[in-house]
Design a protein around this motif. Structure first.
Motif, PDB file in Angstrom:
ATOM      1  N   GLY A  11      12.952 -10.836 -21.348  1.00 28.68           N
ATOM      2  CA  GLY A  11      11.691 -10.153 -21.565  1.00 28.68           C
ATOM      3  C   GLY A  11      10.548 -10.848 -20.855  1.00 28.68           C
ATOM      4  N   PRO A  12      10.300 -12.112 -21.203  1.00 25.89           N
ATOM      5  CA  PRO A  12       9.200 -12.811 -20.528  1.00 25.89           C
ATOM      6  C   PRO A  12       9.408 -12.881 -19.019  1.00 25.89           C
ATOM      7  CG  PRO A  12       9.902 -14.034 -22.438  1.00 25.89           C
ATOM      8  CD  PRO A  12      10.863 -12.912 -22.285  1.00 25.89           C
ATOM      9  N   LEU A  13      10.664 -13.094 -18.600  1.00 23.46           N
ATOM     10  CA  LEU A  13      10.955 -13.170 -17.173  1.00 23.46           C
ATOM     11  C   LEU A  13      10.589 -11.871 -16.484  1.00 23.46           C
ATOM     12  CD1 LEU A  13      12.334 -15.518 -15.692  1.00 23.46           C
ATOM     13  CD2 LEU A  13      14.404 -14.164 -15.669  1.00 23.46           C
ATOM     14  N   GLY A  14      11.004 -10.769 -17.112  1.00 20.87           N
ATOM     15  CA  GLY A  14      10.717  -9.462 -16.529  1.00 20.87           C
ATOM     16  C   GLY A  14       9.222  -9.198 -16.451  1.00 20.87           C
ATOM     17  N   ARG A  15       8.543  -9.565 -17.540  1.00 25.69           N
ATOM     18  CA  ARG A  15       7.092  -9.313 -17.563  1.00 25.69           C
ATOM     19  C   ARG A  15       6.374 -10.129 -16.517  1.00 25.69           C
ATOM     20  NH1 ARG A  15       7.972  -8.463 -23.065  1.00 25.69           N
ATOM     21  NH2 ARG A  15       7.828 -10.656 -23.621  1.00 25.69           N
ATOM     22  N   GLU A  16       6.816 -11.403 -16.390  1.00 28.70           N
ATOM     23  CA  GLU A  16       6.187 -12.268 -15.391  1.00 28.70           C
ATOM     24  C   GLU A  16       6.417 -11.715 -14.003  1.00 28.70           C
ATOM     25  OE1 GLU A  16       4.255 -14.629 -16.193  1.00 28.70           O
ATOM     26  OE2 GLU A  16       3.825 -15.028 -14.087  1.00 28.70           O
ATOM     27  N   LEU A  17       7.656 -11.285 -13.772  1.00 34.38           N
ATOM     28  CA  LEU A  17       8.001 -10.700 -12.468  1.00 34.38           C
ATOM     29  C   LEU A  17       7.160  -9.481 -12.188  1.00 34.38           C
ATOM     30  CD1 LEU A  17      10.127 -11.483 -10.381  1.00 34.38           C
ATOM     31  CD2 LEU A  17      11.572  -9.695 -11.289  1.00 34.38           C
ATOM     32  N   ALA A  18       7.026  -8.642 -13.201  1.00 33.77           N
ATOM     33  CA  ALA A  18       6.222  -7.430 -13.018  1.00 33.77           C
ATOM     34  C   ALA A  18       4.790  -7.791 -12.684  1.00 33.77           C
ATOM     35  CB  ALA A  18       6.299  -6.575 -14.283  1.00 33.77           C
ATOM     36  N   ARG A  19       4.282  -8.819 -13.343  1.00 36.30           N
ATOM     37  CA  ARG A  19       2.894  -9.240 -13.076  1.00 36.30           C
ATOM     38  C   ARG A  19       2.729  -9.716 -11.656  1.00 36.30           C
ATOM     39  NH1 ARG A  19       1.550 -11.611 -18.075  1.00 36.30           N
ATOM     40  NH2 ARG A  19       2.562 -13.536 -17.445  1.00 36.30           N
ATOM     41  N   GLN A  20       3.706 -10.530 -11.204  1.00 37.28           N
ATOM     42  CA  GLN A  20       3.612 -11.037  -9.842  1.00 37.28           C
ATOM     43  C   GLN A  20       3.729  -9.905  -8.839  1.00 37.28           C
ATOM     44  OE1 GLN A  20       2.759 -14.016  -9.119  1.00 37.28           O
ATOM     45  NE2 GLN A  20       2.812 -14.645 -11.253  1.00 37.28           N
ATOM     46  N   LEU A  21       4.667  -9.001  -9.100  1.00 29.69           N
ATOM     47  CA  LEU A  21       4.880  -7.921  -8.143  1.00 29.69           C
ATOM     48  C   LEU A  21       3.708  -6.956  -8.131  1.00 29.69           C
ATOM     49  CD1 LEU A  21       8.655  -7.187  -8.593  1.00 29.69           C
ATOM     50  CD2 LEU A  21       7.524  -8.282  -6.688  1.00 29.69           C
ATOM     51  N   ALA A  22       3.004  -6.892  -9.246  1.00 27.19           N
ATOM     52  CA  ALA A  22       1.879  -5.972  -9.285  1.00 27.19           C
ATOM     53  C   ALA A  22       0.840  -6.341  -8.243  1.00 27.19           C
ATOM     54  CB  ALA A  22       1.270  -5.979 -10.674  1.00 27.19           C
ATOM     55  N   ARG A  23       0.866  -7.615  -7.849  1.00 24.00           N
ATOM     56  CA  ARG A  23      -0.101  -8.025  -6.831  1.00 24.00           C
ATOM     57  C   ARG A  23       0.102  -7.283  -5.526  1.00 24.00           C
ATOM     58  NH1 ARG A  23      -0.075 -14.101  -7.039  1.00 24.00           N
ATOM     59  NH2 ARG A  23      -0.328 -14.582  -9.240  1.00 24.00           N
ATOM     60  N   PHE A  24       1.389  -6.896  -5.328  1.00 20.87           N
ATOM     61  CA  PHE A  24       1.659  -6.206  -4.066  1.00 20.87           C
ATOM     62  C   PHE A  24       1.344  -4.726  -4.142  1.00 20.87           C
ATOM     63  CE2 PHE A  24       3.509  -9.580  -1.736  1.00 20.87           C
ATOM     64  CZ  PHE A  24       4.045 -10.427  -2.688  1.00 20.87           C
ATOM     65  N   ARG A  25       0.888  -4.314  -5.331  1.00 14.84           N
ATOM     66  CA  ARG A  25       0.717  -2.890  -5.500  1.00 14.84           C
ATOM     67  C   ARG A  25      -0.324  -2.325  -4.562  1.00 14.84           C
ATOM     68  NH1 ARG A  25       0.064  -1.551 -11.517  1.00 14.84           N
ATOM     69  NH2 ARG A  25       2.144  -2.314 -11.833  1.00 14.84           N
ATOM     70  N   HIS A  26      -1.225  -3.197  -4.119  1.00 20.30           N
ATOM     71  CA  HIS A  26      -2.282  -2.619  -3.283  1.00 20.30           C
ATOM     72  C   HIS A  26      -1.773  -2.223  -1.902  1.00 20.30           C
ATOM     73  CE1 HIS A  26      -2.730  -6.269  -0.900  1.00 20.30           C
ATOM     74  NE2 HIS A  26      -2.632  -6.923  -2.019  1.00 20.30           N
ATOM     75  N   ILE A  27      -0.507  -2.558  -1.634  1.00 21.81           N
ATOM     76  CA  ILE A  27       0.071  -2.028  -0.404  1.00 21.81           C
ATOM     77  C   ILE A  27       0.225  -0.524  -0.510  1.00 21.81           C
ATOM     78  CG2 ILE A  27       2.087  -2.049   1.075  1.00 21.81           C
ATOM     79  CD1 ILE A  27       2.584  -4.851   0.407  1.00 21.81           C
ATOM     80  N   GLN A  28       0.449  -0.099  -1.749  1.00 18.20           N
ATOM     81  CA  GLN A  28       0.699   1.322  -1.942  1.00 18.20           C
ATOM     82  C   GLN A  28      -0.637   2.032  -2.031  1.00 18.20           C
ATOM     83  OE1 GLN A  28       2.833   2.130  -5.506  1.00 18.20           O
ATOM     84  NE2 GLN A  28       4.116   3.658  -4.543  1.00 18.20           N
ATOM     85  N   GLU A  29      -1.204   2.279  -0.891  1.00 14.03           N
ATOM     86  CA  GLU A  29      -2.569   2.801  -0.856  1.00 14.03           C
ATOM     87  C   GLU A  29      -2.643   4.258  -1.273  1.00 14.03           C
ATOM     88  OE1 GLU A  29      -5.834   2.050   0.122  1.00 14.03           O
ATOM     89  OE2 GLU A  29      -5.179   0.088  -0.554  1.00 14.03           O
ATOM     90  N   GLY A  30      -1.611   5.013  -0.944  1.00 16.58           N
ATOM     91  CA  GLY A  30      -1.659   6.439  -1.294  1.00 16.58           C
ATOM     92  C   GLY A  30      -2.146   7.300  -0.145  1.00 16.58           C
ATOM     93  N   ARG A  31      -2.697   6.643   0.861  1.00 16.90           N
ATOM     94  CA  ARG A  31      -3.181   7.458   1.978  1.00 16.90           C
ATOM     95  C   ARG A  31      -2.164   7.437   3.104  1.00 16.90           C
ATOM     96  NH1 ARG A  31      -9.158   5.210   2.791  1.00 16.90           N
ATOM     97  NH2 ARG A  31      -8.214   3.393   1.836  1.00 16.90           N
ATOM     98  N   VAL A  32      -1.889   8.616   3.624  1.00 12.37           N
ATOM     99  CA  VAL A  32      -0.824   8.743   4.632  1.00 12.37           C
ATOM    100  C   VAL A  32      -1.138   7.902   5.864  1.00 12.37           C
ATOM    101  CG1 VAL A  32       0.473  10.379   6.021  1.00 12.37           C
ATOM    102  CG2 VAL A  32      -0.348  11.043   3.773  1.00 12.37           C
ATOM    103  N   GLN A  33      -2.428   7.844   6.222  1.00 16.44           N
ATOM    104  CA  GLN A  33      -2.789   7.125   7.449  1.00 16.44           C
ATOM    105  C   GLN A  33      -2.346   5.672   7.373  1.00 16.44           C
ATOM    106  OE1 GLN A  33      -4.622   8.978   5.556  1.00 16.44           O
ATOM    107  NE2 GLN A  33      -6.347   9.987   6.615  1.00 16.44           N
ATOM    108  N   ILE A  34      -2.554   5.060   6.195  1.00 15.42           N
ATOM    109  CA  ILE A  34      -2.167   3.656   6.065  1.00 15.42           C
ATOM    110  C   ILE A  34      -0.664   3.512   6.264  1.00 15.42           C
ATOM    111  CG2 ILE A  34      -2.156   1.679   4.531  1.00 15.42           C
ATOM    112  CD1 ILE A  34      -4.899   2.335   5.289  1.00 15.42           C
ATOM    113  N   TYR A  35       0.120   4.423   5.727  1.00 10.78           N
ATOM    114  CA  TYR A  35       1.561   4.320   5.857  1.00 10.78           C
ATOM    115  C   TYR A  35       1.983   4.442   7.304  1.00 10.78           C
ATOM    116  CZ  TYR A  35       1.705   4.887   0.791  1.00 10.78           C
ATOM    117  OH  TYR A  35       1.533   4.726  -0.538  1.00 10.78           O
ATOM    118  N   VAL A  36       1.374   5.353   8.008  1.00  6.21           N
ATOM    119  CA  VAL A  36       1.707   5.496   9.435  1.00  6.21           C
ATOM    120  C   VAL A  36       1.363   4.203  10.148  1.00  6.21           C
ATOM    121  CG1 VAL A  36       1.128   6.719  11.541  1.00  6.21           C
ATOM    122  CG2 VAL A  36       1.429   7.995   9.432  1.00  6.21           C
ATOM    123  N   LEU A  37       0.222   3.639   9.776  1.00  9.39           N
ATOM    124  CA  LEU A  37      -0.186   2.373  10.381  1.00  9.39           C
ATOM    125  C   LEU A  37       0.866   1.296  10.105  1.00  9.39           C
ATOM    126  CD1 LEU A  37      -2.444   1.119  11.990  1.00  9.39           C
ATOM    127  CD2 LEU A  37      -3.503   0.410   9.844  1.00  9.39           C
TER     128      LEU A  37
END
Lengths: 214, 652, 303
Positions: free
Chosen positions: B608-634
């Motif tokens: 449980g704690p391991l998973g939560r910690e992992l999720a927290r760390q990975l959430a930092r990368f969430r801003h890669i997922q911008e949602g705008r198509v242009q960024i993905y093409v880039l």
């Protein structure tokens, strides 16, 4: 002869386990006294073929001290402190007994690997001694009543003595008597200390002593 | 025959699909059983090979005695659970097409069979993945319930972690070869990395098998699935992990004693943890799920003992250890399948799986109760049923080790004896509780009171499995010698050398069966004697005497948590049971309550704690997922340019 | 199956109720009373067999299964036990496992027949029985493992036969420790003091007695007989291990065996009279203490 010795050594091991599971303090004192007496008998039996006056006196002195004098001193401290039972220790009784059994098994393994001289008494003596030392340590660390800690110290001493018997250390009379005197004084002082602690704090529960640190 | 099952698997997601799905499952399974039995009887291997243009892959399949042995529970259980599912799912006019569960369950069976006959790493992994996905959809069958979705998520994560380990394992095992065909794996052992390989294998297959601490998905997934699927999962899919270990051990060369000890330790830990948590559960299906963890632990202990027999070169221990493991695989499939089916029937009739709300079901569901009792006796490892036979073999191996081998091996035997004795006693307590609280006494709620027996299509598979328990027990003296070819493959020792040992085990089993038969006869004789005695005497019916307490209510009967309490109290530090209570206050208390809950310590404190910690760390990368198509093409453009530059640099 | 083996089986099944009588008599002697006659158990059995039965409406056929499982398992277990000079009717490697687990099966059926009554008294007894026997079984198994290690045998007949040689080779401490562990198991499994009190029927404190509270008539007789069989079996196990005397004259061997059983009954009676019943939460410690004896015995045997 070896069989009788082994039975006595097994008794030693089980007296340790009994101590770990016992909560009544007067029964604990009796058990430690029995341990001391048995150790004296083992020392006598081990040197049965070449008994000298020296060995005889030291063994008898040990038996008398550990079997009579120490219990009397400790009983007096017990009566003065007006306690009868140990309170729930830091490590419960059942886990303590299991730890004692585990300690004996580990001692068997360790003793087989120690570079010791040829066993004159029995191959069980050194493991029994090591486990006795461990049990003494466990008692001192996990019990709350000051008297139990005194008993733990005595058991530890018994363990060291047993180790000496096991590797047939022949110390000069002075050293052996000195050790016995040491222990006697320690117990005497501890008895007095217990009496005073109980007078000051109205109990010999050492958790209450922790408040001294403030 | 595999292809037939596969076709039946595309069991059509349409209306009236249930019939097609069931028939497909039954026919496919029966057809699949034929070559399996054939191979077992002959001891030969049937193989086929075809190319496949994925890298490192080829469509290589073969059925040797080991695969054939594991095909037995897979196919038998799938046929029986299909019959059960037909009746069970009739009540589920849920959303979605009626044929979907059939698609997934038939696909599951087909993929399990594929895993068993695959002889190429890629084929194996593909089949493994299909197995995971199919079972995921079955676990989340009741996807309206949050618990089922949660269970599916945990299961998926855990299974894929295991698959990752397996991928690395296969790649390393193949070494420099250009294909992952099994028969091209490094022959004679891979040298220095054998230890790493063993670890990878243990984790990869251990997740699927349910070794502690990799078991956290089991108690969530198995109760969430419909009961016939749980039976298939516990009875067959867990064994895929065991099969994997058995299949690949010979490739790793001569086992050092560390491996046997590791398996032994993992097994004892799993068994003890499993049975303790099983005793602490309130939900009947969770009791069964944790009990599967326990039984897989027992199988691991047997394997560990067998491995130690190989290390210390003692054929009797090898035969007894591996033989006990194999027999327990079969036995567990039988009685765990039976128990899950019975539990499913009980839960469906009483509309709850909570033990504290059941009771008195034996009178209302007599055949289900009978079947569950037989399953309970079998899983507790008691004579006269089959659980006892496999545990007997394991004990015999351990006692042999203690009596005759040098101290290190004897110590292993001693640990096995002590651990297994404790686990066995606790298992008996668990199932006395499971059967007793649910089926005996008075019903504790109105729902339990109104329960009625289930349809014949649900009862028939239970009857077959119950009979199987008896048959497996009494036929063990023929079954074990028949295992010789399987043992030869699993241990790498030629069949001829094993012959003497297997024969002596067979003789012992004959005497065992005689005594067990005697016990049954005595039971019947005494029952008859008592009937005779009571013929002329007054036999009356009354309420329970209860030492004279005449106003007993059903709620006053002993509860499941109270039953377990003395045993669990001894192991309290391991379990971390949380007790919430409201004490009665005053001379006329109005409110008082006590509730206990035992969450899985491994999940709470480790994953449980391991998973939560992992999720927290990975959430930092969430801003890669911008949602705008242009960024993905880039992103794509940048990556391509980077790759191009890298290639240039390399070529230079 | 030889004639003497079969005869031994029948005889021991018939004589076992006497054992309870001897123990009861010893306890009465210590209490300063005359006590019931030694054959009292037989009188109880006959009285119960002549009665009718009352069954609770809550119970099902599971309730009727419990009483017959006890004697059935006991008789089947007796067929695996070598007593005195007589060989066991069945003997094979691992036979003691079948013996122990037959008794465990009987216990399981008693447990569920207790739960069948729907009464919390029986449930309480059943839950304690389940917990304590889960502890007692490994102790029993480990003790036999220690005996197996000293003698190098894996069947009861082999162990009994080899015990004499092992003792003369200096395995006495092992056997002594074994005996203590086995006596502890016997006290626990047969509801003797200090684990359980067979003479009073206070439900809140008892284990075995309260499980069979609702049985009556022939059922109760079967339970009583099953209990005496179990006591005999465990006693014969201890005597067989400690008195491995094989003089070659059957009559002397029989006398030794019977004498050993009698002395064991006296010892049990003395133990029961001298210690008080343990508090319920001390019983696991008692059993773990027994386990310590068995583990140390095994460690000594493995040196």
């Amino acid at each position: 002869m070896v069989t009788a010795l082994e039975i006595l050594i097994v008794f030693l091991v089980f007296s340790n386990l009994r101590l770990l599971g016992l909560s009544r303090l007067n029964a604990s004192i009796r058990t430690v006294a029995a341990q001391g007496v048995v150790l004296g008998i083992i020392a006598l039996l081990a040197n049965a073929h070449h008994i000298t006056w020296r060995i005889l006196t030291i063994a008898c002195a040990g038996i008398v001290l550990k079997g009579v004098v120490f219990p009397v001193l400790l009983y007096r401290a017990l009566r003065a402190a007006k306690v009868r039972r140990e309170v729930e220790p830091y490590l419960g009784y059942l886990p303590s007994v299991l730890a004692g059994v585990g300690a004996f098994l580990i001692s068997l393994w360790v003793a087989a690997r120690l570079p010791l001289p040829e066993a004159t008494v029995s191959t069980l003596m050194v493991p029994a001694a090591l486990s006795t030392m461990f049990v003494g340590l466990l008692l001192t660390v996990t019990r709350k009543k000051a008297l139990s800690q005194a008993l733990g110290y005595l058991v530890f001493e018994n363990g060291i003595y047993a180790f000496g018997v096991g590797v047939a250390l022949e110390a000069p009379v002075l050293v052996e008597m000195g050790i016995l005197l040491d222990v006697f004084v320690a117990v005497f002082v501890m008895g007095i200390a217990v009496f005073h602690i109980s007078r000051e704090f109205d109990s010999i529960d050492t958790t209450k002593l922790a408040t001294l640190k403030e | 025959m595999l292809v037939l099952s596969g076709l039946a698997a595309w069991g059509v997601p349409r209306r009236a699909a249930a019939w097609v799905g069931v028939t497909g499952a039954i026919v496919g399974s029966l057809v699949g059983l034929i070559p399996a039995i054939h191979v077992l009887a002959d001891g030969t291997t049937v193989a086929a090979q075809a190319p496949w243009n994925l890298p490192l892959a080829s469509f290589a399949i073969a059925i040797d005695p080991l695969s054939a042995f594991f095909l037995l529970p897979v196919f038998s259980l799938s046929a029986l659970t299909a019959v059960y599912g037909f009746g069970y799912l009739k009540h589920h006019r849920g959303r979605g097409r009626a044929g979907t569960p059939w698609l997934w369950s038939n696909l599951l069976t087909a993929s399990m069979a594929a895993v068993l006959v695959a002889r190429n790493g890629i084929l194996f992994l593909v089949a493994w993945e299909v197995m995971t996905v199919a079972s995921y959809f079955l676990v989340t069958f009741e996807h309206e319930r949050k618990q089922a979705r949660e269970a599916g998520r945990i299961y998926l994560v855990a299974a894929h972690i295991g698959t990752a380990f397996l991928l690395v394992f296969f790649l390393k095992l193949a070494g420099p070869a250009d294909t992952l065909d099994f028969n091209r794996f490094l022959q004679g052992g891979p040298g220095g990395i054998a230890g790493t390989l063993f670890f990878l294998m243990l984790v990869g297959f251990g997740v699927k098998a349910g070794f502690v601490p990799l078991h956290v998905w089991l108690p969530e997934a198995h109760p969430a699935a419909p009961p016939h699927v749980s039976a298939l999962l516990s009875g067959a899919m867990l064994k895929m992990g065991i099969y994997g270990i058995l299949r690949f051990l010979p490739y790793l060369g001569a086992p050092p004693s560390l491996w046997g000890w590791t398996l032994l330790g993992v097994g004892l830990g799993s068994a003890l943890t499993g049975v303790l948590y099983s005793l602490a559960q309130r939900d009947l299906k969770r009791v069964l799920a944790y009990s599967s963890v326990e039984n897989v632990g027992i199988i691991a202990v047997s394997l560990g003992l067998g491995l130690l027999g190989l290390t210390y070169d003692s054929p009797p221990i090898v035969v007894l250890g591996f033989g006990a493991a194999l027999l327990h695989v079969l036995n567990h499939a039988a009685f765990k399948g039976l128990l899950f089916l019975g539990a499913g029937a009980a839960v469906q009739s009483a509309h709850t799986g909570d033990l504290e709300y059941l009771g008195g079901l034996l009178k209302r569901l007599p055949s289900t109760g009978w079947a569950f009792l037989l399953g309970a006796v079998a899983i507790a490892g008691l004579p006269p049923l089959n659980g006892f036979v496999s545990e007997f073999l394991l004990y015999l191996g351990a006692f042999r080790a203690v009596a005759n081998l040098t101290p290190p091996a004897a110590l292993a035997g001693a640990c096995t004896i002590g651990g297994l004795g404790l686990v066995g006693g606790l298992a008996a307590a668990t199932f006395a509780r499971g059967f007793g609280i649910a089926f005996l006494g008075e019903p504790r709620t109105q729902a339990a009171h109104r329960a009625h027996d289930v349809a014949p299509s649900l009862r028939l598979p239970m009857l077959v499995l119950a009979t199987a328990c008896f048959v497996l027990a009494f036929a063990s003296l023929w079954i074990v010698p028949a295992l010789r070819p399987v043992l030869a493959v699993a241990t790498g020792i030629p069949s001829a050398i094993l012959a003497a040992e297997v024969a002596s085990v067979g003789t012992t089993l004959i005497s065992l069966t005689e005594v067990t038969a005697g016990f049954l006869l005595l039971l019947l004789a005494l029952a008859g004697l008592r009937k005779l005695l009571l013929v002329r005497r007054a036999v009356a019916t009354s309420i329970t005497w209860d030492c004279g307490y005449a106003a007993a209510s059903p709620r006053g009967g002993y509860t499941a948590s109270s039953f377990a309490q003395p045993a669990l109290q001894l192991f309290a530090p391991m379990l971390g049971t949380r007790v919430t209570n409201l004490d009665p206050l005053g001379p006329f208390p109005t409110e008082a309550s006590l509730a206990t809950a035992t969450p899985d310590s491994f999940r709470e404190r480790v994953f449980g704690p391991l998973g939560r910690e992992l999720a927290r760390q990975l959430a930092r990368f969430r801003h890669i997922q911008e949602g705008r198509v242009q960024i993905y093409v880039l992103y794509i453009a940048v990556t391509l340019v980077a790759l191009l530059l890298y290639e240039f640099a390399r070529v230079r | 199956m030889s004639v003497s083996a079969g005869l031994t089986l029948v005889l021991s099944a018939v004589v076992s109720p006497l054992y309870l009588g001897v123990i009861q008599r010893t306890k009465s002697f210590f209490a300063g009373r005359a006590g019931p006659p030694i054959a009292q158990t037989y009188f109880d059995l006959f009285k119960l067999l002549r009665k009718g039965a009352v069954y609770s409406g809550t119970t099902t056929w599971v309730f009727r299964l419990g009483p017959i499982a006890g004697p059935a398992a006991g008789l089947a277990a007796l067929s695996l036990l070598p007593q005195g000079p007589a060989a066991a009717p069945w003997s094979f490697p691992g036979d003691f496992l079948v013996l122990i687990y037959l008794l465990a099966a009987a216990r399981f059926f008693t447990l569920i027949s207790a739960l069948d009554t729907g009464s919390s008294f029986e449930g309480m007894g059943a839950s304690r029985e389940a917990a304590f026997s889960a502890l007692a079984e490994p102790v029993l198994l480990l003790s036999i493992a220690a005996a197996a290690r000293s003698t190098g045998q894996t069947s009861l007949s082999g162990i009994f036969a080899g015990a004499g040689a092992a003792l003369s080779r200096g395995a006495a401490p092992v056997f002594l420790l074994l005996a203590v562990a086995l006596v502890i198991v016997l006290l626990a499994e047969n509801s003797r003091i200090p684990v359980d009190d067979p003479s009073t029927h206070l439900e809140l404190t008892m284990i075995h007695e309260v499980m069979v509270l609702d049985h009556s008539g022939p059922d109760l007789a079967l339970i009583l007989w099953g209990g005496s069989l179990k006591l005999w079996i465990l006693g014969a196990l201890i005597v067989g291990l400690l008195l491995p005397i094989r003089t070659g004259h059957p009559w002397i061997d029989w006398l030794v065996f019977a004498g050993g059983m009698f002395v064991l009954a006296l010892v049990i009676g003395v133990i029961e009279s001298s210690i008080a019943r343990l508090r319920m939460n001390r019983v696991p410690q008692f059993l773990v203490g027994g386990g310590a004896f068995a583990v140390v015995a095994l460690a000594l045997a493995m040196r």
